[in-house]
Enzyme design. Sequence first.
Site, PDB file in Angstrom:
ATOM      1  N   ASP A 242     -31.437  80.756  29.048  1.00  0.00           N
ATOM      2  CA  ASP A 242     -33.294  79.916  28.797  1.00  0.00           C
ATOM      3  C   ASP A 242     -33.461  80.521  30.052  1.00  0.00           C
ATOM      4  OD1 ASP A 242     -33.435  77.068  27.185  1.00  0.00           O
ATOM      5  OD2 ASP A 242     -34.827  78.090  28.957  1.00  0.00           O
TER       6      ASP A 242
ATOM      7  N   VAL B 288     -31.203  71.424  20.394  1.00  0.00           N
ATOM      8  CA  VAL B 288     -30.220  72.387  19.181  1.00  0.00           C
ATOM      9  C   VAL B 288     -29.169  73.286  20.086  1.00  0.00           C
ATOM     10  CG1 VAL B 288     -30.410  74.337  17.704  1.00  0.00           C
ATOM     11  CG2 VAL B 288     -31.411  72.125  17.680  1.00  0.00           C
TER      12      VAL B 288
ATOM     13  N   LYS C  10     -33.979  73.766   5.391  1.00  0.00           N
ATOM     14  CA  LYS C  10     -34.406  73.508   6.443  1.00  0.00           C
ATOM     15  C   LYS C  10     -35.208  72.300   6.208  1.00  0.00           C
ATOM     16  CE  LYS C  10     -34.662  71.587  10.539  1.00  0.00           C
ATOM     17  NZ  LYS C  10     -33.992  71.095  11.596  1.00  0.00           N
TER      18      LYS C  10
ATOM     19  N   CYS D  82     -38.985  66.465  15.260  1.00  0.00           N
ATOM     20  CA  CYS D  82     -38.388  67.428  13.468  1.00  0.00           C
ATOM     21  C   CYS D  82     -39.388  66.828  12.970  1.00  0.00           C
ATOM     22  CB  CYS D  82     -36.816  67.047  13.106  1.00  0.00           C
ATOM     23  SG  CYS D  82     -35.985  68.994  14.679  1.00  0.00           S
TER      24      CYS D  82
ATOM     25  N   LEU E  12     -33.377  54.712   4.663  1.00  0.00           N
ATOM     26  CA  LEU E  12     -34.078  53.429   3.691  1.00  0.00           C
ATOM     27  C   LEU E  12     -34.322  52.763   3.983  1.00  0.00           C
ATOM     28  CD1 LEU E  12     -32.408  52.783   0.216  1.00  0.00           C
ATOM     29  CD2 LEU E  12     -34.666  54.072   0.533  1.00  0.00           C
TER      30      LEU E  12
ATOM     31  N   ASN F 294     -35.385  68.312   5.771  1.00  0.00           N
ATOM     32  CA  ASN F 294     -36.776  67.281   6.492  1.00  0.00           C
ATOM     33  C   ASN F 294     -37.745  66.933   5.868  1.00  0.00           C
ATOM     34  OD1 ASN F 294     -34.631  67.462   8.379  1.00  0.00           O
ATOM     35  ND2 ASN F 294     -36.363  68.881   9.736  1.00  0.00           N
TER      36      ASN F 294
ATOM     37  N   LYS G   7     -43.235  67.904  12.704  1.00  0.00           N
ATOM     38  CA  LYS G   7     -43.823  69.064  13.039  1.00  0.00           C
ATOM     39  C   LYS G   7     -43.488  69.966  11.058  1.00  0.00           C
ATOM     40  CE  LYS G   7     -40.939  71.409  16.220  1.00  0.00           C
ATOM     41  NZ  LYS G   7     -40.250  72.527  15.024  1.00  0.00           N
TER      42      LYS G   7
ATOM     43  N   LEU H  30     -28.497  68.777  13.408  1.00  0.00           N
ATOM     44  CA  LEU H  30     -28.085  67.563  13.902  1.00  0.00           C
ATOM     45  C   LEU H  30     -29.630  66.889  14.201  1.00  0.00           C
ATOM     46  CD1 LEU H  30     -27.474  70.038  17.129  1.00  0.00           C
ATOM     47  CD2 LEU H  30     -25.645  69.796  15.292  1.00  0.00           C
TER      48      LEU H  30
HETATM   49  C1  UDX Z   1     -34.197  64.664  12.277  1.00  0.00           C
HETATM   50  C2  UDX Z   1     -32.917  65.215  11.428  1.00  0.00           C
HETATM   51  O1  UDX Z   1     -32.631  64.419  10.844  1.00  0.00           O
HETATM   52  C3  UDX Z   1     -32.451  66.198  11.664  1.00  0.00           C
HETATM   53  O2  UDX Z   1     -31.229  66.302  10.575  1.00  0.00           O
HETATM   54  C4  UDX Z   1     -33.038  67.555  11.836  1.00  0.00           C
HETATM   55  O3  UDX Z   1     -31.977  68.513  12.323  1.00  0.00           O
HETATM   56  C5  UDX Z   1     -33.954  67.405  12.929  1.00  0.00           C
HETATM   57  O4  UDX Z   1     -35.331  65.844  12.702  1.00  0.00           O
HETATM   58  P1  UDX Z   1     -33.994  63.176  14.289  1.00  0.00           P
HETATM   59  O5  UDX Z   1     -34.756  64.048  14.383  1.00  0.00           O
HETATM   60  O6  UDX Z   1     -32.618  63.535  15.373  1.00  0.00           O
HETATM   61  O7  UDX Z   1     -33.248  64.737  12.898  1.00  0.00           O
HETATM   62  O8  UDX Z   1     -33.214  62.106  14.231  1.00  0.00           O
HETATM   63  P2  UDX Z   1     -33.416  61.070  12.824  1.00  0.00           P
HETATM   64  O9  UDX Z   1     -32.163  60.324  13.216  1.00  0.00           O
HETATM   65  O10 UDX Z   1     -33.525  61.447  11.459  1.00  0.00           O
HETATM   66  O11 UDX Z   1     -34.326  59.671  12.233  1.00  0.00           O
HETATM   67  C6  UDX Z   1     -35.790  60.417  12.985  1.00  0.00           C
HETATM   68  C7  UDX Z   1     -37.017  59.267  12.360  1.00  0.00           C
HETATM   69  O12 UDX Z   1     -37.102  58.591  11.929  1.00  0.00           O
HETATM   70  C8  UDX Z   1     -37.234  58.294  13.899  1.00  0.00           C
HETATM   71  O13 UDX Z   1     -38.151  58.170  14.298  1.00  0.00           O
HETATM   72  C9  UDX Z   1     -36.296  57.171  13.344  1.00  0.00           C
HETATM   73  O14 UDX Z   1     -36.959  56.090  13.372  1.00  0.00           O
HETATM   74  C10 UDX Z   1     -37.528  57.520  11.707  1.00  0.00           C
HETATM   75  N1  UDX Z   1     -35.789  56.411  10.366  1.00  0.00           N
HETATM   76  C11 UDX Z   1     -34.891  56.739  10.216  1.00  0.00           C
HETATM   77  C12 UDX Z   1     -36.718  55.452   9.836  1.00  0.00           C
HETATM   78  O15 UDX Z   1     -37.919  54.981  10.403  1.00  0.00           O
HETATM   79  N2  UDX Z   1     -35.860  54.701   9.290  1.00  0.00           N
HETATM   80  C13 UDX Z   1     -34.711  55.036   8.738  1.00  0.00           C
HETATM   81  O16 UDX Z   1     -34.226  54.403   7.795  1.00  0.00           O
HETATM   82  C14 UDX Z   1     -34.713  56.922   8.497  1.00  0.00           C
END
Ligand code: UDX
Length: 437
Positions: A30, A11, A204, A260, A250, A208, A263, A153
């Site tokens: 950092d 981030v 936020k 994210c 979906l 999530n 947690k 993000l």
């Molecule tokens: C997520 C949020 O999307 C983002 O807005 C937030 O700031 C941080 O957490 P990220 O963890 O980078 O982002 O990944 P994301 O693309 O959202 O996918 C998260 C998890 O969900 C992955 O393990 C992905 O495989 C899974 N996923 C996602 C599914 O199993 N099915 C889906 O349809 C979409």
Amino acid sequence: MKVTVAGTGYVGLVTGVCLAEIGHEVICIDINEEKIRLLKQGKSPIYEPGLEELLEKNAKRRSLYFTTSPKEAYSEREVIIIAVGTPENRDGSANLSYVEAAAKDIAEHMTDHVIVTIKSTVPVGTNHRVKELLNQYKAPHLQVKVVSNPEFLREGSAIQDTFKGDRIVIGSACQHAGDVIETMYKPLNIPIVRTDIKSSEMIKYASNAFLATKISFINEIANICEKLGANIEDVARGIGLDSRIGDKFLQAGIGYGGSCFPKDTKALVQLAGNVKHDFELLESVIKVNNHQPLLLLQKATDIAGDLYRKKVALLGLSFKPNTDDVRESASLVLAKKLLENGSIVSVYDPIATDNAKKMLGDHVIYCTSIDEAIRGAELTFIGTEWVEIKEYPVANYKKLMKNPRVFDGRNCYSLAEMKRHEIVYVSIGRKAILQQM
Ligand code: UDX
């Protein structure tokens, strides 16, 4: 604007680089000296498409600077963004020690009135606590305002998400401080949502948690589809075209991972518990997600019997494609379970192998190609839908495996194709192809 970003994780680094790109003078700080050393050489410590190019470009034109020195980073600044990690405590709550340490450092080294913006995901009420800390440690003649500005993000598309985000959320108690942050983001031309601080913090977590709910929901529907003989992909398309539902998130699979969703969902359950609210819905979402990789394993043992001493391939280790991040990866849950069952596990991932090594040690065989991983295997599991895996010629499973049986946790292939190639193929929410060779 003179901006400092504290924390050069996903981030912080992406934010710093993108703010420099839109014309701000950015310092990234950092506490990790190795990271800063790499960054000073123009190298990104994380894999993120497009990041290194922007990093190099902005470092060269001196709009981006890296340091470990709080004195350098926090003097003569207009905006300081806190983007340090908020890892999980043992009880699932968010650990705020890095946020608090950054706040104390800022207060002790700031030389001007400043707006401190919290981007780290923090429980509702944290911004107020940080404001108290800043006021406690700063010089009395200096003024500090706190603004909540959560990030949305996604790893793997973080740069694109920054430039083309759906919204920017700014939560502030002071109109002027919120206006300054709005001005900082103006060149991005993204819709701005202004709220009070607590609502911004909640946006936020709620975002999530909602997305995680969508995934566990579709996974549960997929599990039922399997039992009833329906097809989850058709079902997802059919419900996704309803604009009230939307067609994103979906994709059924072995569950969500990453830094994210796991947690933040747990932290929100905790947060609700603190105000004596039992968040049963979200607890179920987490339970479904924890169970999802195990279901695929169960299907494999139902078909192949005991996996003890069997040679098993696992393709894809990162928590999703286009990232080297393996944190909370469902694929690693599979790997660990296979090892517990005594399988001989060969793994392949296009870029996440080094990070996986830190978690799996020398208990698995690391391969440098799909061919190598599946050669002689009796079962192949797919944990991440990398393009390379999706485009892999399926005829090779038959050619290279001892027993072509593919357990696909991400629905990478069409049923018709697997049938044509006479491969035993079990995926998520779709009919299993159990042809015997
Ligand atoms: C997520 C949020 O999307 C983002 O807005 C937030 O700031 C941080 O957490 P990220 O963890 O980078 O982002 O990944 P994301 O693309 O959202 O996918 C998260 C998890 O969900 C992955 O393990 C992905 O495989 C899974 N996923 C996602 C599914 O199993 N099915 C889906 O349809 C979409």
